[in-house]
Design an enzyme around this catalytic site. Structure first.
Site, short mmCIF file in Angstrom:
data_model
loop_
_atom_site.label_atom_id
_atom_site.label_comp_id
_atom_site.label_asym_id
_atom_site.label_seq_id
_atom_site.Cartn_x
_atom_site.Cartn_y
_atom_site.Cartn_z
N ASN A 45 0.86 -1.25 0.08
CA ASN A 45 0.03 -0.11 0.12
C ASN A 45 1.03 1.24 0.01
OD1 ASN A 45 -0.45 -1.36 2.84
ND2 ASN A 45 -0.82 0.67 3.39
N ASP A 46 0.72 2.10 1.15
CA ASP A 46 1.53 3.48 0.78
C ASP A 46 2.70 3.53 0.39
OD1 ASP A 46 -0.96 3.55 2.21
OD2 ASP A 46 -0.25 4.58 4.12
N GLN A 62 4.87 0.47 2.14
CA GLN A 62 4.04 -0.54 3.04
C GLN A 62 3.91 -1.91 2.39
OE1 GLN A 62 2.02 -0.14 6.49
NE2 GLN A 62 4.21 0.63 6.04
N TRP A 70 -3.19 -7.30 2.87
CA TRP A 70 -2.78 -6.52 4.06
C TRP A 70 -2.49 -7.28 5.13
CZ3 TRP A 70 -3.29 -4.82 9.17
CH2 TRP A 70 -2.81 -3.88 9.46
N ARG A 173 -0.51 8.31 13.77
CA ARG A 173 0.14 7.87 12.70
C ARG A 173 0.63 8.63 11.66
NH1 ARG A 173 -4.66 5.16 12.43
NH2 ARG A 173 -5.74 5.40 10.35
N GLU A 226 -5.28 10.86 7.38
CA GLU A 226 -3.94 9.89 7.18
C GLU A 226 -3.08 10.50 6.67
OE1 GLU A 226 -5.67 5.14 7.63
OE2 GLU A 226 -5.93 6.06 5.59
N TRP A 314 -8.74 1.92 -0.74
CA TRP A 314 -9.11 0.68 0.23
C TRP A 314 -10.66 0.20 0.20
CZ3 TRP A 314 -5.74 -1.39 2.92
CH2 TRP A 314 -4.77 -0.98 3.37
#
Ligand code: FRU
Length: 512
Positions: A45-46, A62, A70, A173, A226, A314
């Protein structure tokens, strides 16, 4: 004896050759983007910790080293000299002691402020969120942590005294850290997701952090905030600058699910002040698939800031029909700011190095749509760059990745003043009810021509309109045979059309 020496020579030559050339197998599945980064296998992911250091761009991301959904979040790692040819390296930071490595950033510690750097040489320091999942009635914990590397990012050591910032929260985060010239200290922007806030902290050594200020709620406040990132950008290519604070939100994005907004303002080293009323909503991307974009730290002075995002949402990220990998990055984009009647706005353009991948060029100028489509018949590529300008006031569209009844449409609806990409007929769309979509963005061109840069890469379509004023990023899964490109325009007037089309060489091929 002689034969032995010959064999030895051949073996050592082959070894040296193998070191120089990258192993490029494994990057050629039908949906595998050719000039966008994706890991050879497993989930991403990111983007994380993107940084330029000693001639290399580092892309951390990620990553689940064990599967294509995930989990076990760690930092995967790839390097590039031009942002287009990526070489995957071993996982940089692994989940350990039940603590996952969530999103964060990497800085170049030029003056060894952290004390981590050896021999008075600059070193790399990663600042990441450590995520301990909830267990046995104990809530999840998210804290900020450090790791460092003294060998150009090849190996990493987690700081013994982690965490460096702990508010004892379950949601705290995605630290974005950079050096503030104004305050001569490190600054961290970090999200308080449920409060829709970005907190700012300052530090002299990356270890001790002091709270400076907070920003938010403002703009769009759906879902969680985020992946904040703060960057100073030139306005209209002059010395004058403004700061852009970009924040991801999920869900609550403009097109449903994940999306990203930005605020424009000033930052004096301690506090971000929004230029606009807090009700103003500005979106970095009008497609469904650009999330948690991050700017590279350490870009040499005088060069444009560069941002790269996760090309996904997502809503359906774990259902994408790709194998053996899942997840990929956007094209790296240079950033700037431009003044418009409605105010200063973000400009994003694919990095100029992309032009190095250009191969065959189709150039066409004219008004006769049928003649244009005749020329386009000879072009059957799946990774290409299309630059086009169409006279103002005309509704038009490009059918991309087309074959019988299958196509993705990208174009401009003059009656609605809208840029759009429609992927409802794009091929495989049934894996999620949220996937088939028509994404739109306001684009009132008046009588001005509409210019689009479209990057298509097997399963991705990124549209940049009016020189980068609007970006629209969407995934598509067409059949491998869907290679036709067609143009249409509505209305009777013949209108001038300019087309430049290049097929793009693969970035998985060795750098030329
Ligand atoms: C955004 C995000 C981040 C988090 C990471 C975990 O996509 O939820 O907030 O750090 O993904 O993988």
């Amino acid at each position: 004896m002689k034969r032995c020496a010959l064999i030895l020579l051949a073996v050592s030559w082959l070894g040296a050759y193998a070191q120089q050339t990258r192993d490029l197998s494994g990057y050629d599945q039908p949906y595998r983007p050719q000039f966008h980064f994706s890991p050879r296998q497993h989930w991403t992911n990111d983007p994380n910790g993107v940084v330029y250091f000693q001639g290399e761009y580092h892309l951390f991301y990620q990553y689940n080293p064990f599967g294509d959904v995930w989990g076990h979040m760690s930092w995967g790692h790839a390097v590039s000299r031009d942002l287009l040819h990526w070489e995957e390296l071993p996982v940089a930071l692994r989940e350990e002691d039940g603590i996952m490595i969530f999103t964060g950033s990497t800085v170049v510690d030029e003056r060894n402020t952290s004390g981590f750097c050896l021999d008075a040489q600059p070193c790399l320091v990663a600042v990441y969120t450590g995520h301990t999942p909830e267990a046995g009635g104990r809530p999840a914990l998210q804290t900020q942590n450090l790791a460092y590397s003294n060998d150009r990012g090849r190996t990493w050591t987690k700081y013994r005294e982690n965490p460096v910032l702990n508010l004892k929260l379950s949601d705290f985060r995605d630290p974005d850290v950079f050096w503030s010239k104004a305050m001569r200290q490190w600054v961290m922007a970090v999200a308080l997701p449920n409060d829709h806030k970005v907190l700012f902290y300052g530090s002299g050594d990356l270890k001790e952090w002091e709270k400076l200020s907070e920003f938010g709620p403002a703009g769009a406040t759906g879902g969680q905030w985020e992946c904040p990132t703060l960057v100073e950008l030139p306005v209209d290519g002059t010395q004058r600058t403004r700061w852009v604070l970009k924040v991801g939100l999920n869900p609550g994005g403009l097109q449903g699910g994940s999306g990203e907004q930005y605020f424009i303002g000033t930052f004096d080293g301690t506090r971000f002040v929004n230029d606009n009323p807090s009700s103003t909503m500005l979106w970095t991307d009008y497609g469904k698939d650009c999330y948690c974009a991050l700017e590279f730290n350490g870009i040499p002075r005088g060069e444009d800031a560069v941002m790269i995002g996760w090309m996904n949402n997502w809503q359906y990220a774990d259902k994408l029909p790709t194998s053996p990998w899942r997840g990929q990055m956007t094209v790296p984009r240079s950033l700037g700011l431009q003044t418009f009647p409605e105010g200063i706005r973000l400009i994003q353009q694919p990095v100029t190095t992309l032009a190095r991948l250009r191969d065959r060029h189709v150039e066409w100028r004219g008004t006769n749509v049928a003649a244009l489509n005749q020329v386009l018949k000879g072009f059957n590529e799946r990774s290409f760059e299309l630059r086009t300008t169409v006279a103002g006031g005309v509704t038009f569209g490009w059918k991309l990745f087309a074959t019988d009844g299958v196509y993705t449409e990208a174009g401009y609806d003059a009656s609605r003043g809208e840029l759009f990409v429609d992927r409802t007929h794009s091929g495989v769309t049934g894996f999620s009810p949220d996937f088939p979509a028509r994404t739109m963005a306001p684009l009132a061109s008046g009588n001005a021509p509409v210019s689009l840069t479209i990057l298509a890469d097997r399963s991705t379509i990124e549209v940049f309109a009016q020189g980068g004023r609007l970006a629209m990023t969407n995934l598509v899964y067409p059949p491998a045979g869907a290679r036709a490109i067609e143009f249409y325009a509505r209305g009777n007037q013949p209108s001038p059309i300019a087309v430049d089309l290049w097929d793009l060489r693969s970035g998985w091929a060795p750098l030329q």
